[in-house]
Design a protein around this motif. Structure first.
Motif, PDB file in Angstrom:
ATOM      1  N   MET A  16       0.826  -1.212   0.000  1.00 32.96           N
ATOM      2  CA  MET A  16       0.000   0.000   0.000  1.00 32.96           C
ATOM      3  C   MET A  16       0.856   1.256   0.000  1.00 32.96           C
ATOM      4  N   GLY A  20       1.067   3.660  -3.165  1.00 33.76           N
ATOM      5  CA  GLY A  20       0.556   4.998  -2.881  1.00 33.76           C
ATOM      6  C   GLY A  20       1.551   6.083  -3.270  1.00 33.76           C
ATOM      7  N   HIS A  79      -2.958  -1.271  -4.543  1.00 37.03           N
ATOM      8  CA  HIS A  79      -3.351  -0.405  -3.423  1.00 37.03           C
ATOM      9  C   HIS A  79      -4.750  -0.764  -2.931  1.00 37.03           C
ATOM     10  N   GLY A 116     -11.294   6.327  -0.381  1.00 39.17           N
ATOM     11  CA  GLY A 116     -10.765   5.412  -1.389  1.00 39.17           C
ATOM     12  C   GLY A 116     -11.836   4.966  -2.373  1.00 39.17           C
ATOM     13  N   HIS A 172      -7.142  12.018   1.610  1.00 43.53           N
ATOM     14  CA  HIS A 172      -6.458  10.735   1.427  1.00 43.53           C
ATOM     15  C   HIS A 172      -4.941  10.931   1.466  1.00 43.53           C
ATOM     16  N   GLY A 176      -2.485   9.466   4.099  1.00 44.55           N
ATOM     17  CA  GLY A 176      -1.764   8.389   3.434  1.00 44.55           C
ATOM     18  C   GLY A 176      -0.272   8.605   3.366  1.00 44.55           C
TER      19      GLY A 176
END
Length: 223
Positions: A16, A20, A79, A116, A172, A176
């Motif tokens: 992830m 990302g 992801h 997401g 995000h 993230g």
């Protein structure tokens, strides 16, 4: 070994994080390219054409662009799958919801999952709108991206979809980026404040940069 790493929670979080960051690099480049729309139709259309000729004559027409697309598709799928599986694993580990929500959990953290989903749906809509022209308003014109962008943001629903998606993107990225840094071992007590600042700045700059395009069309600056 690859299967063992993938089956572990640490492995999925690493996937992830890396995927990302790949998407984040693309978003920075994409935003910079989008801002070329303020230099006029000729400049913006020339930039769109250049994207298809990168690497020539070694690479044939659109080969580099398709390579970038493949990498992005792999990153998005990796992801999304990692996020879904980690979410399911988390739910199985604690089937009963907490009675009290953690007081220090940020709004961005609580909305990561919904964000997401919104971004996933937006990607599909965005491709159908400005890449294939399937849902495009005003008549899609192949090879005329400037006019296609103006057409999209000349409709209220085009603006609403894009603005909601970009706000979700900002939240995000804000959570993230910092989370990815922790997963990859970049975080520490001395660096956490700097990483959070970078995450906030990235989220703000990218959100503002992307939103400036529909705002430019709505206000007549881009026409």
């Amino acid at each position: 070994m690859a299967r063992t790493v993938w089956d572990s929670s640490v492995g999925k979080k690493t996937v992830m994080a890396v995927s990302g960051l790949i998407m984040l690099l693309y978003l920075v480049a994409h935003m910079i390219g989008n801002l070329k729309i303020y230099f006029g139709e000729g400049e913006f259309n020339h930039y769109a054409h250049w994207l298809r000729t990168i690497g020539e004559p070694v690479m044939h027409y659109e080969w580099t662009l398709w390579l970038v697309r493949v990498v992005l598709v792999v990153a998005v799928v990796a992801h999304a799958v990692s996020a879904y599986q980690l979410s399911r694993r988390d739910i199985r580990a604690r089937p009963d919801r907490y009675v009290h929500r953690k007081p220090r959990t940020s709004y961005a953290t609580r909305t990561m999952r919904w964000g997401g989903i919104i971004l996933g749906l937006f990607i599909v809509w965005h491709l159908l709108d400005l890449t294939t022209g399937t849902v495009h308003s005003g008549g899609f014109q192949e090879g005329h991206p400037y006019q296609n962008v103006v057409d999209t943001f000349s409709t209220w629903y085009g603006d609403v979809v894009y603005i909601v998606a970009m706000l979700a993107l900002g939240l995000h990225i804000r959570h993230g980026f910092w989370s990815a840094a922790q997963t990859l071992g970049a975080g520490s007590r001395s660096r956490d404040r700097a990483l959070k600042t970078v995450a906030n700045v990235l989220a703000l700059v990218l959100t503002a940069g992307f939103l400036s395009v529909p705002v430019g069309v709505m206000t007549g600056v881009v026409s």
